[in-house]
Design an enzyme around this catalytic site. Structure first.
Site, PDB file in Angstrom:
ATOM      1  CG  ASN A 151      -0.323  -0.029   2.507  1.00 24.19           C
ATOM      2  OD1 ASN A 151       0.742  -0.612   2.668  1.00 24.19           O
ATOM      3  ND2 ASN A 151      -0.921   0.625   3.475  1.00 24.19           N
ATOM      4  N   GLY A 205       9.693 -11.678  -5.054  1.00 22.08           N
ATOM      5  CA  GLY A 205       8.994 -12.951  -5.228  1.00 22.08           C
ATOM      6  C   GLY A 205       7.751 -13.017  -4.386  1.00 22.08           C
ATOM      7  N   GLY A 207       5.047 -14.077  -1.478  1.00 19.92           N
ATOM      8  CA  GLY A 207       5.087 -14.228  -0.028  1.00 19.92           C
ATOM      9  C   GLY A 207       5.227 -15.678   0.383  1.00 19.92           C
ATOM     10  N   GLY A 211       9.017 -14.960   0.768  1.00 13.26           N
ATOM     11  CA  GLY A 211       8.735 -14.436   2.119  1.00 13.26           C
ATOM     12  C   GLY A 211       8.860 -15.535   3.156  1.00 13.26           C
ATOM     13  CD  GLU A 249       4.055  -1.840  13.482  1.00 10.51           C
ATOM     14  OE1 GLU A 249       2.861  -1.517  13.677  1.00 10.51           O
ATOM     15  OE2 GLU A 249       4.960  -1.555  14.271  1.00 10.51           O
ATOM     16  CB  CYS A 283      -2.579   0.048   8.112  1.00 10.39           C
ATOM     17  SG  CYS A 283      -1.150   1.104   8.387  1.00 10.39           S
ATOM     18  CD  GLU A 461       8.347  -1.915  12.630  1.00  9.77           C
ATOM     19  OE1 GLU A 461       8.171  -1.185  11.650  1.00  9.77           O
ATOM     20  OE2 GLU A 461       8.549  -3.136  12.536  1.00  9.77           O
TER      21      GLU A 461
HETATM   22  P1  NDP Z   1       0.015  -9.440   3.071  1.00  5.28           P
HETATM   23  O1  NDP Z   1      -0.021  -9.948   4.469  1.00  5.28           O
HETATM   24  O2  NDP Z   1      -0.659 -10.214   2.025  1.00  5.28           O
HETATM   25  O3  NDP Z   1       1.530  -9.274   2.571  1.00  5.28           O
HETATM   26  C1  NDP Z   1       2.497  -8.470   3.218  1.00  5.28           C
HETATM   27  C2  NDP Z   1       3.875  -8.948   2.811  1.00  5.28           C
HETATM   28  O4  NDP Z   1       4.067 -10.266   3.299  1.00  5.28           O
HETATM   29  C3  NDP Z   1       4.074  -9.032   1.302  1.00  5.28           C
HETATM   30  O5  NDP Z   1       5.418  -8.750   0.986  1.00  5.28           O
HETATM   31  C4  NDP Z   1       3.759 -10.475   1.028  1.00  5.28           C
HETATM   32  O6  NDP Z   1       4.302 -10.924  -0.165  1.00  5.28           O
HETATM   33  C5  NDP Z   1       4.389 -11.137   2.232  1.00  5.28           C
HETATM   34  N1  NDP Z   1       3.888 -12.461   2.546  1.00  5.28           N
HETATM   35  C6  NDP Z   1       2.712 -13.030   2.190  1.00  5.28           C
HETATM   36  N2  NDP Z   1       2.643 -14.309   2.649  1.00  5.28           N
HETATM   37  C7  NDP Z   1       3.803 -14.531   3.321  1.00  5.28           C
HETATM   38  C8  NDP Z   1       4.346 -15.650   4.031  1.00  5.28           C
HETATM   39  N3  NDP Z   1       3.687 -16.800   4.119  1.00  5.28           N
HETATM   40  N4  NDP Z   1       5.558 -15.535   4.614  1.00  5.28           N
HETATM   41  C9  NDP Z   1       6.246 -14.375   4.533  1.00  5.28           C
HETATM   42  N5  NDP Z   1       5.801 -13.282   3.851  1.00  5.28           N
HETATM   43  C10 NDP Z   1       4.604 -13.356   3.267  1.00  5.28           C
HETATM   44  O7  NDP Z   1      -0.514  -7.946   3.161  1.00  5.28           O
HETATM   45  P2  NDP Z   1      -0.805  -6.967   1.955  1.00  5.28           P
HETATM   46  O8  NDP Z   1       0.432  -6.817   1.130  1.00  5.28           O
HETATM   47  O9  NDP Z   1      -2.073  -7.392   1.320  1.00  5.28           O
HETATM   48  O10 NDP Z   1      -1.003  -5.577   2.714  1.00  5.28           O
HETATM   49  C11 NDP Z   1      -2.196  -5.155   3.232  1.00  5.28           C
HETATM   50  C12 NDP Z   1      -2.267  -5.401   4.726  1.00  5.28           C
HETATM   51  O11 NDP Z   1      -1.186  -4.741   5.375  1.00  5.28           O
HETATM   52  C13 NDP Z   1      -3.524  -4.848   5.352  1.00  5.28           C
HETATM   53  O12 NDP Z   1      -4.062  -5.788   6.247  1.00  5.28           O
HETATM   54  C14 NDP Z   1      -3.042  -3.640   6.110  1.00  5.28           C
HETATM   55  O13 NDP Z   1      -3.831  -3.289   7.203  1.00  5.28           O
HETATM   56  C15 NDP Z   1      -1.679  -4.059   6.534  1.00  5.28           C
HETATM   57  N6  NDP Z   1      -0.857  -2.902   6.835  1.00  5.28           N
HETATM   58  C16 NDP Z   1      -0.533  -2.641   8.140  1.00  5.28           C
HETATM   59  C17 NDP Z   1       0.195  -1.514   8.478  1.00  5.28           C
HETATM   60  C18 NDP Z   1       0.582  -1.242   9.891  1.00  5.28           C
HETATM   61  O14 NDP Z   1       1.501  -0.455  10.083  1.00  5.28           O
HETATM   62  N7  NDP Z   1      -0.042  -1.836  10.893  1.00  5.28           N
HETATM   63  C19 NDP Z   1       0.630  -0.554   7.444  1.00  5.28           C
HETATM   64  C20 NDP Z   1       0.239  -0.940   6.103  1.00  5.28           C
HETATM   65  C21 NDP Z   1      -0.479  -2.071   5.825  1.00  5.28           C
HETATM   66  P3  NDP Z   1       3.375 -10.947  -1.500  1.00  5.28           P
HETATM   67  O15 NDP Z   1       2.867  -9.583  -1.713  1.00  5.28           O
HETATM   68  O16 NDP Z   1       4.340 -11.368  -2.515  1.00  5.28           O
HETATM   69  O17 NDP Z   1       2.297 -11.953  -1.226  1.00  5.28           O
END
Ligand code: NDP
Length: 481
Positions: A151, A205, A207, A211, A249, A283, A461
């Site tokens: 985001n 790559g 997640g 990830g 987070e 978020c 953080e």
């Molecule tokens: P995701 O949880 O889908 O993904 C976040 C990151 O984790 C991406 O890089 C993703 O890779 C990776 N990921 C996914 N699956 C795994 C795994 N099994 N192991 C390790 N890494 C993994 O979140 P979104 O990208 O959809 O982001 C939106 C979410 O983030 C919302 O819920 C939002 O609220 C939250 N958010 C929270 C914030 C905060 O500060 N509290 C700030 C901003 C967002 P890939 O994209 O390749 O799947």
């Protein structure tokens, strides 16, 4: 076609298996680049580079680390236009937003931690009577993993990397597979700034593969993750048996509490932003709006009118206030909540439909949407939608407002609109969340602790909290005679 390569040991490289993913431009719904589809072997390669760089980087003087971080910040600033265009292209956010918020903040993340590390100190405890002096030595952890969402791509990626390397760690980082472009460009910037090879390694790559390989790596000792609550839970389960240090987070469902005694005009203008900035994909957006009953009808009318004026369009158009959602699947998820609202018999006051932007009919555009809900226990108010949908409903008393605000599994932030300072103090203490904004929103001072409670995360953080996370405290006890 543009290739988004990995950046390992100071060099761009292809993934070992030579596998690639398609990267879409959300504004036009077209593939514009190919992303390295890395796996565990690429993570291992990145880990080795980071582990080799650690002894020297952790011993590099604070002044030198600080100087390099500041240089990275300066180069980001100098390339503001190019980076903002890349961010907007990759994410669908208005170019104006990328230029005014995302990229300047990425530069601030580096310049802030360039200074913070020179001011970081630890405590000393003299044990009088025991003739001993204790002090806390804070040492870098080693190789750490940074995983960030789509985001606020460069903004959140650098929010993790800057304190990690400032504190003397070396990093294996993975940006979201959906928005990797600016992280890819950061590699070049780090090389230009003189960051030694291997200090920062960026692996692209999925997640579930790249990830997951970071999380599972037995020698990556700490993970900082920003993303969805479900993914955070999954990561925590993998990390726990290895006793990794974790900062999570996660998601939010933030309340926006509006009292009749607030500065109405300022509240209205800010509430439009806190609802729909970045297409509601922040978020910290206030997705549940509770309004004191005496001003509810007036607010409803004015809010709809203001929201109806937001220009939806191509992100590169300077008049655009609402760009494209980040992906087709996210657009479908957001849209599904309008159907859920209909089955729950909620009142869709405005929006609720996809938008066909002229010449870009394949883009992922959706109207800003206002849903009037009957109670706080509906799915619209309990589940994180993370898009341009907000709910509104009235309340009668402060207690009722507080109870509804807290009645969610999330606890990231809250916004309070009132001029009664007694109420501010009463409510701020009782709101279950990590941040309370009073008569403002998204007002960030980087020295403050940032994070959520309940299912919005674990740990904080920001400021010195981040430097504490990225260091291991050691008690040194010296006796004297
Ligand atoms: P995701 O949880 O889908 O993904 C976040 C990151 O984790 C991406 O890089 C993703 O890779 C990776 N990921 C996914 N699956 C795994 C795994 N099994 N192991 C390790 N890494 C993994 O979140 P979104 O990208 O959809 O982001 C939106 C979410 O983030 C919302 O819920 C939002 O609220 C939250 N958010 C929270 C914030 C905060 O500060 N509290 C700030 C901003 C967002 P890939 O994209 O390749 O799947």
């Amino acid at each position: 076609m543009q290739l988004i390569l990995n950046y390992i040991n100071g060099e761009y490289c292809k993934p070992i298996d030579d596998k690639w993913l398609d990267n879409y431009n959300p504004a036009e719904g077209k593939i514009y680049s190919k992303i390295a589809n890395s796996g565990a072997e690429d993570i291992e390669k990145a880990y080795k580079a980071a582990a080799d760089a650690f002894p020297s980087w952790s011993e590099t003087s604070l002044d030198e680390r600080s100087r390099i971080l500041q240089k990275i910040a300066d180069i980001i600033e100098a390339n503001l236009d190019q980076l903002a265009e890349a961010e907007s292209l990759d994410n669908g956010k208005p170019l104006s937003l990328a230029k005014s918020v995302d990229i300047p903040r990425a530069a601030s993340n580096f310049s802030f931690f360039a200074k913070a590390i020179t001011q970081f100190s630890s405590e000393a405890h003299e044990s009088i009577g025991l003739q001993s002096m204790n002090f806390t030595l804070r040492q870098p952890i080693g190789v750490v993993g940074c995983i960030s969402p789509w985001n606020l791509p460069l903004y959140l990626f650098t929010w993790k990397i800057a304190p990690a390397i400032a504190a003397g760690n070396t990093v294996v980082a993975k940006p979201s597979e959906i928005t990797p472009y600016t992280a890819y460009l950061l590699g070049e910037i780090c090389t230009e700034a003189g960051l030694p090879k291997g200090v920062l390694n960026i692996v692209n790559g999925l997640g579930q593969t790249a990830g997951e390989a970071i999380t599972k790596h037995p020698k990556i000792k700490a993970i900082t993750f920003t993303g969805g609550t479900k993914t955070g839970e999954h990561i925590a389960k993998i990390a726990a048996p290895m006793f990794k240090k974790l900062s999570l987070e996660l998601g939010g469902k933030n309340p926006n509490l509006i009292f009749a005694d607030c500065n109405y005009d300022k509240m209205l203008e800010t509430t439009v932003k806190s609802s729909f900035a970045n297409q509601g994909q922040i978020c910290l957006c206030g997705s549940r709006i509770f309004v004191e009953a005496s001003i509810y009808e007036q607010f409803k009318k004015d809010f709809i009118e203001k929201v109806s004026q937001l220009k939806i369009g191509h992100p590169m158009n300077s008049e655009t206030k609402i760009g494209a959602l980040v992906s087709k699947s996210h657009l479908e998820k957001v849209e599904s909540y309008v159907e859920i609202a209909k089955t729950e018999n909620q009142n869709i006051l405005f929006g609720g439909k996809r938008v066909d932007v002229e010449n870009f009919s394949e883009g992922y555009y959706f109207q800003p949407t206002i849903i009037e809900v009957k109670s706080n226990d509906c799915r619209i108010n309990q589940e994180e939608i993370f898009g341009p949908i907000v709910s509104i409903m009235p309340f009668e008393t402060e207690t009722e407002a507080l109870n509804m605000a807290n009645d969610t599994k999330y606890g990231l932030s809250s916004t309070l609109w009132t001029s009664d300072m007694n109420r501010v103090m009463r409510m701020s203490k009782k709101l279950e969340c990590g941040i309370v904004w009073v008569n403002t929103w998204l007002n960030r001072d980087l020295r403050t602790p940032f994070g959520g409670t309940k299912q919005s995360g674990v740990g904080r953080e920001g400021g010195l909290e981040a430097l504490r996370f990225f260091t291991e405290p050691k008690n040194i006890c010296i006796t004297y005679e």
